[in-house]
Design an enzyme around this catalytic site. Structure first.
Site, PDB file in Angstrom:
ATOM      1  N   HIS A 117       0.818  -1.215   0.000  1.00 34.83           N
ATOM      2  CA  HIS A 117       0.000   0.000   0.000  1.00 34.83           C
ATOM      3  C   HIS A 117       0.852   1.266   0.000  1.00 34.83           C
ATOM      4  O   HIS A 117       0.607   2.194   0.785  1.00 34.83           O
ATOM      5  CB  HIS A 117      -0.937  -0.017   1.211  1.00 34.83           C
ATOM      6  CG  HIS A 117      -1.927  -1.131   1.165  1.00 34.83           C
ATOM      7  ND1 HIS A 117      -2.539  -1.645   2.279  1.00 34.83           N
ATOM      8  CD2 HIS A 117      -2.426  -1.838   0.118  1.00 34.83           C
ATOM      9  CE1 HIS A 117      -3.374  -2.625   1.925  1.00 34.83           C
ATOM     10  NE2 HIS A 117      -3.304  -2.762   0.608  1.00 34.83           N
ATOM     11  N   LEU A 118       1.850   1.340  -0.853  1.00 32.15           N
ATOM     12  CA  LEU A 118       2.729   2.513  -0.882  1.00 32.15           C
ATOM     13  C   LEU A 118       1.932   3.791  -1.135  1.00 32.15           C
ATOM     14  O   LEU A 118       1.035   3.817  -1.986  1.00 32.15           O
ATOM     15  CB  LEU A 118       3.770   2.352  -1.985  1.00 32.15           C
ATOM     16  CG  LEU A 118       4.791   1.242  -1.756  1.00 32.15           C
ATOM     17  CD1 LEU A 118       5.601   0.978  -3.019  1.00 32.15           C
ATOM     18  CD2 LEU A 118       5.708   1.579  -0.586  1.00 32.15           C
TER      19      LEU A 118
END
Ligand SMILES: Cc1cc2nc3c(=O)[nH]c(=O)nc-3n(C[C@H](O)[C@H](O)[C@H](O)COP(=O)(O)OP(=O)(O)OC[C@H]3O[C@@H](n4cnc5c(N)ncnc54)[C@H](O)[C@@H]3O)c2cc1C
Length: 549
Positions: free
Chosen positions: A470-471
């Site tokens: 989930h950058l």
């Protein structure tokens, strides 16, 4: 060869955000919109069939296959980061879990300087994005491009998860995307009619063809050319051919949390000192570009299963042939689903404004690293920290567009992230001891009984923790010196350059990130067109002092 074309708006990257932006802007038939995507079309079986989700994770036809630099606080390991390189971007290769950020996250964004991003401002855009299979209500949308379906949760292991939650005193929420996110839930997914419902499916394929929208795949953008703080053209490569696209109004970067800052930097926009070090001529000194990168750090707890019920039974080689056929003929059966029908958002401590831990439960054991795709019997809980304090950065060390961006998330650098993960694991272990698990519980495989004491567990975490992919937050919205864009996505100090993707999140949200990225692209598409939906005031759950321990 060199070819030149002019557009009003050029959108770079067709992912969760870019498909939304291009689609919404091109609703105005007077505007010429160009959407550029490095990857191919999204018509492959691996992308369309939900249960095939493991395959694109190791396939360089659809995936940039990135790795972090050695993470010092994870025993020097390089952490694998798949990213979609295909129409629809990461929404074409993700796990299809549909969950909005906790309403508190957005009130917190606003408190951090992102004006007009509080819950009442974002709720209308979450609703505009979706068609919820249980129908619209004050929290949910009924006519949006993203189709959201409710998981069935009928498998006995899902039932055990829900029952064990109740036995452990954890509340069950009726709709995690409505009034109450917190508690144990039945998940929702971006799947409809047996198909992965990526943003490209919702916003491009399912909309009427528009002559004013040009979508080009297989085109790698290599930078933007600026003159007096204004972008004048976008440079790209279509295989060996160099292309130049002239822009009249704006360029909107939607290349994702790694490639958006990379494109800024190789175009000379970033921290002047870093750019000079990389041998790049500075066109605009903006120190925050690439800084503040965040991600959800997490770890999987794996258990053997005592009864022959794991979903791995259906995923043997003959099983896959049957499910493939059933899916191809009817778009039904195991092929039409992902594997996370239940989960939970929980607090491990008192005094928190929102849940700090997520459990994602799966009735099988999967391994999706590149080069190894295996499914085994068992069940697993992936536990992740929702608002980690550690952050890192994205950088480049040359102007070469063909070189992958470098990045470090500094997972577990902040000691409290490790403590929260530790508390989350203790909680899983407690929940798995509930009576509902008695008939299914085999031994704990990972970390395993040898990691028994608190000390052992704390030492084990850096060797095992990884990511939920989930950058975000690498070009964040804000007004301070390290902010990159204003609340309307405009790059500070530039005339006509915006960013509208996961990079701009002021802070990471309490949720898997796809729905939030789609919401923010919906909202920024209105900002581009000078429009704004009226705020909607709805209360949300505040657990006060509730805690599971
Ligand atoms: C494996 C995986 C599983 C996930 N599971 C979930 C989940 O179940 N639920 C959830 O909510 N979230 C999930 N996520 C996270 C979510 O999918 C992402 O947060 C979201 O898709 C990010 O959207 P984006 O628009 O910022 O970037 P992306 O969707 O990654 O889009 C960026 C696009 O830009 C293109 N691009 C990049 N550079 C260039 C260039 N130079 N020229 C042209 N095009 C370029 C890329 O090819 C890509 O198509 C997952 C992510 C991954 C990777």
């Amino acid at each position: 060869m060199n070819s030149k074309k002019t557009y009003d708006y050029i959108v770079v990257g067709s992912g969760s955000a870019g498909s939304v932006i291009a689609s919404r802007i091109s609703e105005d038939a007077s505007l010429r919109v160009l959407l550029l995507e490095a990857g191919p079309l999204d018509n492959h079986l691996y992308v369309k069939m939900p249960a095939a989700l493991g395959f694109p994770l190791k396939d360089d036809r659809f995936n940039w296959l990135y790795h972090s630099q050695p993470e010092s606080f994870l025993a020097g390991r390089r952490i694998y980061q798949p990213r979609g390189r295909v129409l629809g971007g990461s929404s074409s290769i993700n796990g299809m879990i549909w969950v909005r950020g906790n309403p508190w996250d957005f009130d917190n964004w606003e408190a951090q300087g992102a004006s007009n991003w509080s819950y009442k401002h974002v709720l209308p855009y979450f609703k505009r994005a979706e068609t919820f299979d249980q129908g619209p209500n004050p929290y949910r949308g009924g006519r949006g491009p993203m189709r959201v379906s409710t998981s069935s949760a009928t498998h006995p292991l899902f039932k055990a998860f829900l029952d064990a939650g109740a036995e452990a005193g954890i509340p069950l929420t009726a709709d995690l995307n409505g009034y109450q996110q917190e508690g144990v839930h039945v998940t929702q997914r971006s799947i409809s009619g047996g198909l992965r419902w990526s943003s490209s499916r919702g916003y491009l394929h399912s909309q009427p063809k528009r002559p004013n929208l040009t979508v080009l795949t297989g085109v790698l953008v290599t930078g933007v050319e600026t003159s007096n703080k204004r972008v004048v053209r976008v440079k790209a490569k279509d295989r060996s051919e160099t292309k130049v696209f002239e822009v009249d109004r704006e360029v909107i970067l939607c290349a994702g949390a790694l490639n958006t800052p990379k494109l800024m930097m190789i175009s000379g926009i970033g921290h002047a000192h870093d750019l000079r070090d990389a041998g790049i001529a500075v066109t605009h000194d903006l120190p925050g570009v690439g800084r503040g990168l965040k991600d959800h750090v997490g770890v999987g707890l794996r258990y053997a299963v005592a009864k022959d019920v794991s979903l791995a039974n259906k995923l043997t080689i003959p099983g896959r042939a049957v499910l493939g056929l059933e899916w191809m003929l009817f778009k039904k059966g195991i092929g039409s689903r992902n594997f996370w029908d239940v989960g939970a958002f929980l607090r491990t401590r008192r005094g928190l404004p929102a849940p700090n831990i997520q459990f994602e439960f799966s009735p099988l054991l999967g391994n999706y690293e590149p080069g190894s795709l295996s499914v085994e019997h068992g069940f697993s809980h992936f536990v992740s920290v929702q608002r980690p304090k550690s952050s890192g950065r994205v950088w480049v060390d040359s102007a070469d567009p063909a070189v992958a961006p470098k990045f470090l998330v500094n997972y577990l650098q902040d000691r409290d992230d490790l403590e929260q993960l530790f508390e989350g694991i203790k909680l899983v272990r407690r929940v798995v001891q509930q009576q509902a698990w008695d008939e299914f519980r085999g031994g704990e495989l990972k970390p395993g009984p040898q990691v028994a004491s608190d000390d052992d567990l704390r030492k084990w975490l850096p060797t095992a923790a990884s990511t939920n992919f989930h950058l975000a937050c690498s070009c964040r919205i804000g007004q301070d010196d390290m902010a990159v864009v204003d609340p309307e996505g405009r790059v500070h100090g530039m005339d006509n350059l915006r960013i509208a993707d996961a990079s701009v999140m002021p802070d990471i949200v309490t949720a898997n990130t796809n729905a939030t990225v789609i919401m923010l692209a919906e909202k920024l598409s209105d900002a581009i067109l000078g429009k704004r939906l009226p705020p909607e005031f709805q209360p949300y759950y505040d657990a006060d002092d509730y805690v599971v321990n």
